[in-house]
Design a protein around this motif. Sequence first.
Motif, PDB file in Angstrom:
ATOM      1  N   LYS A  61       0.826  -1.201   0.000  1.00 53.16           N
ATOM      2  CA  LYS A  61       0.000   0.000   0.000  1.00 53.16           C
ATOM      3  C   LYS A  61       0.864   1.256   0.000  1.00 53.16           C
ATOM      4  O   LYS A  61       0.510   2.268  -0.612  1.00 53.16           O
ATOM      5  CB  LYS A  61      -0.935  -0.008   1.224  1.00 53.16           C
ATOM      6  N   ASP A  62       1.996   1.203   0.683  1.00 49.54           N
ATOM      7  CA  ASP A  62       2.888   2.364   0.733  1.00 49.54           C
ATOM      8  C   ASP A  62       3.399   2.733  -0.659  1.00 49.54           C
ATOM      9  O   ASP A  62       3.434   3.915  -1.031  1.00 49.54           O
ATOM     10  CB  ASP A  62       4.083   2.080   1.659  1.00 49.54           C
ATOM     11  N   LYS A  63       3.801   1.719  -1.424  1.00 48.85           N
ATOM     12  CA  LYS A  63       4.294   1.989  -2.787  1.00 48.85           C
ATOM     13  C   LYS A  63       3.174   2.517  -3.675  1.00 48.85           C
ATOM     14  O   LYS A  63       3.389   3.430  -4.482  1.00 48.85           O
ATOM     15  CB  LYS A  63       4.902   0.722  -3.391  1.00 48.85           C
ATOM     16  N   LEU A  64       1.980   1.950  -3.542  1.00 49.90           N
ATOM     17  CA  LEU A  64       0.848   2.411  -4.338  1.00 49.90           C
ATOM     18  C   LEU A  64       0.488   3.853  -3.980  1.00 49.90           C
ATOM     19  O   LEU A  64       0.244   4.679  -4.865  1.00 49.90           O
ATOM     20  CB  LEU A  64      -0.357   1.496  -4.124  1.00 49.90           C
ATOM     21  N   GLN A  65       0.486   4.163  -2.674  1.00 44.68           N
ATOM     22  CA  GLN A  65       0.209   5.528  -2.238  1.00 44.68           C
ATOM     23  C   GLN A  65       1.285   6.482  -2.734  1.00 44.68           C
ATOM     24  O   GLN A  65       0.984   7.616  -3.143  1.00 44.68           O
ATOM     25  CB  GLN A  65       0.110   5.572  -0.709  1.00 44.68           C
ATOM     26  N   GLY A  66       2.547   6.032  -2.712  1.00 49.50           N
ATOM     27  CA  GLY A  66       3.642   6.859  -3.205  1.00 49.50           C
ATOM     28  C   GLY A  66       3.500   7.141  -4.692  1.00 49.50           C
ATOM     29  O   GLY A  66       3.754   8.255  -5.158  1.00 49.50           O
ATOM     30  N   LEU A  67       3.042   6.131  -5.433  1.00 52.48           N
ATOM     31  CA  LEU A  67       2.850   6.282  -6.875  1.00 52.48           C
ATOM     32  C   LEU A  67       1.714   7.266  -7.165  1.00 52.48           C
ATOM     33  O   LEU A  67       1.828   8.127  -8.055  1.00 52.48           O
ATOM     34  CB  LEU A  67       2.539   4.924  -7.497  1.00 52.48           C
ATOM     35  N   GLY A 122      18.180   3.995  -7.688  1.00 45.93           N
ATOM     36  CA  GLY A 122      18.011   2.649  -8.225  1.00 45.93           C
ATOM     37  C   GLY A 122      16.641   2.463  -8.848  1.00 45.93           C
ATOM     38  O   GLY A 122      15.990   3.410  -9.286  1.00 45.93           O
ATOM     39  N   ALA A 123      16.170   1.215  -8.870  1.00 49.86           N
ATOM     40  CA  ALA A 123      14.897   0.883  -9.504  1.00 49.86           C
ATOM     41  C   ALA A 123      13.717   1.609  -8.853  1.00 49.86           C
ATOM     42  O   ALA A 123      12.729   1.925  -9.513  1.00 49.86           O
ATOM     43  CB  ALA A 123      14.662  -0.628  -9.449  1.00 49.86           C
ATOM     44  N   GLU A 124      13.833   1.900  -7.547  1.00 46.08           N
ATOM     45  CA  GLU A 124      12.748   2.602  -6.859  1.00 46.08           C
ATOM     46  C   GLU A 124      12.576   4.010  -7.405  1.00 46.08           C
ATOM     47  O   GLU A 124      11.459   4.517  -7.519  1.00 46.08           O
ATOM     48  CB  GLU A 124      13.016   2.657  -5.348  1.00 46.08           C
ATOM     49  N   GLY A 125      13.691   4.658  -7.758  1.00 45.48           N
ATOM     50  CA  GLY A 125      13.614   5.983  -8.359  1.00 45.48           C
ATOM     51  C   GLY A 125      12.897   5.945  -9.690  1.00 45.48           C
ATOM     52  O   GLY A 125      12.064   6.810  -9.994  1.00 45.48           O
ATOM     53  N   VAL A 126      13.185   4.934 -10.508  1.00 47.04           N
ATOM     54  CA  VAL A 126      12.523   4.777 -11.802  1.00 47.04           C
ATOM     55  C   VAL A 126      11.041   4.471 -11.591  1.00 47.04           C
ATOM     56  O   VAL A 126      10.173   4.968 -12.319  1.00 47.04           O
ATOM     57  CB  VAL A 126      13.189   3.664 -12.630  1.00 47.04           C
ATOM     58  N   PHE A 127      10.739   3.646 -10.586  1.00 48.93           N
ATOM     59  CA  PHE A 127       9.357   3.272 -10.262  1.00 48.93           C
ATOM     60  C   PHE A 127       8.488   4.521 -10.082  1.00 48.93           C
ATOM     61  O   PHE A 127       7.393   4.617 -10.657  1.00 48.93           O
ATOM     62  CB  PHE A 127       9.352   2.427  -8.988  1.00 48.93           C
ATOM     63  N   TYR A 128       8.973   5.493  -9.323  1.00 48.37           N
ATOM     64  CA  TYR A 128       8.174   6.686  -9.050  1.00 48.37           C
ATOM     65  C   TYR A 128       8.236   7.721 -10.170  1.00 48.37           C
ATOM     66  O   TYR A 128       7.264   8.445 -10.406  1.00 48.37           O
ATOM     67  CB  TYR A 128       8.605   7.325  -7.727  1.00 48.37           C
ATOM     68  N   VAL A 129       9.366   7.793 -10.880  1.00 47.43           N
ATOM     69  CA  VAL A 129       9.459   8.794 -11.954  1.00 47.43           C
ATOM     70  C   VAL A 129       8.593   8.405 -13.151  1.00 47.43           C
ATOM     71  O   VAL A 129       8.287   9.253 -13.991  1.00 47.43           O
ATOM     72  CB  VAL A 129      10.930   9.006 -12.395  1.00 47.43           C
ATOM     73  N   THR A 130       8.166   7.141 -13.218  1.00 47.76           N
ATOM     74  CA  THR A 130       7.250   6.763 -14.297  1.00 47.76           C
ATOM     75  C   THR A 130       5.937   7.538 -14.194  1.00 47.76           C
ATOM     76  O   THR A 130       5.270   7.764 -15.209  1.00 47.76           O
ATOM     77  CB  THR A 130       6.939   5.254 -14.271  1.00 47.76           C
ATOM     78  N   GLY A 249      10.472  14.030   1.655  1.00 48.14           N
ATOM     79  CA  GLY A 249      10.704  12.611   1.416  1.00 48.14           C
ATOM     80  C   GLY A 249      11.104  12.305  -0.018  1.00 48.14           C
ATOM     81  O   GLY A 249      11.316  13.196  -0.839  1.00 48.14           O
ATOM     82  N   MET A 250      11.191  11.009  -0.312  1.00 47.20           N
ATOM     83  CA  MET A 250      11.704  10.562  -1.601  1.00 47.20           C
ATOM     84  C   MET A 250      10.823  10.986  -2.770  1.00 47.20           C
ATOM     85  O   MET A 250      11.330  11.485  -3.781  1.00 47.20           O
ATOM     86  CB  MET A 250      11.865   9.037  -1.620  1.00 47.20           C
TER      87      MET A 250
END
Length: 307
Positions: A61-67, A122-130, A249-250
Motif C-alpha cells: 500500500k505504501d508503494k501504491l500511495q507513493g505512486l 536505483g529501480a525505486e527511483g525509476v518506479f516513481y518517476v514513471t 521525502g523521496m
Amino acid sequence: MTLALIIGTMIFKMFIMMSVGMIGSVTKLITEEGNKAMTDVLLFIVTPILILVSYQVDFSKDKLQGLLLAIGLSFLSHIIAMVIASIGVKKKNNTDYQVERMGTIYSNCGFMGIPLLYALFGAEGVFYVTAYLTVFNLFVWSHAVILMTGKVDKKGILSVFKSPNIIAIIIGLILFVTGIRVPELILDPLKTITLVNTPLAMLVIGATLIQSNLLKMITKSRLYYITFLRLVVVPLFLIIAFKILGLTGMVPTIILIATACPVASTGTMFALRFDKNSNYAAGLLSISTLMSIMTIPLMAIISEWIQ
C-alpha cells in the motif's frame, strides 16, 4: 553526505560520459545517423525495459500511495510550469513563442531524469518517476500539440498510448498490482540490459550537443532567459508549493529532480514536425543541458534549506 552533494557527484560523472559522446561526435566516430540509431535503441528498447524491471517489486500500500502521490505532484508541476510559461513568454511580437513555452514547460525527464534518478535511487527511483513520465506524455500529446498547431489533434492524443514507455508502464503496473513476477531466467538478462541506460543516454546527449551547433547558440541572450525559467523559476515555485503542502521525502524529491531537468528533447522533435524554429529549439536543449549540471544540485540545496 547531503542530497545536493550526491546529485552533484552523479551529474559530474554523467558529464564525463557526455564528454565522451562529444568527443565521439567531433571525431566522427558518432555520426548523426549513428546517434539517431542509439537514440532509437534507448527510447524503444532500453528505457521501456528499465521501466518494466522497476515494477518487479512486491506490492504494498505504501508503494501504491507513493505512486499516486507522484502522479498528483506531476500534474502540479506541469500546471505550475504552464502558468509560468504563459506569464513569462508573451505571444506579442514573438514568432517563437510556441517553442519558448514548450521549452519552459516540458523537461527532459526521459533522457536526463531517468538516468539520474536511477543512479541516485536505483529501480525505486525509476518506479516513481514513471508517474511523471506518464503525465508528461499525456500533456505533450494534448497541450503541446495544441500549443504548436493551434488546434486539437485527437489522433495525436490517442497516440500517447502507443508510446513504448507508456505501454511498459501499463504492463508494469498490471504486474505490480497483481503480484505477477517475471521468471528470474528472463528478468536477470533484462536487468543487465538496463545497466547501459545511463551511459547510452549520456553518449546521445553529448553527441547531440555537438551536432546542434552549440557554439552558434551561446551568444543568444534569449536562450538564457528561457533556460532560467525552465531550470530555476519552475523548480523554485514547485519547492515553494511543497513547502506550503508540507511535503518531504523521496517522492517529492524525485518529482523535483524530474522537474528541474533541462528542456525536453521533444521540443526539438515537435519544432521539426510542426515547422517551427528547430534550430532555436535545439539551442534551448543544448544550453539548458549544460546549465543543468549546476542548477539541479542548486535546486536540491535550496529544497533542503527551505525544508
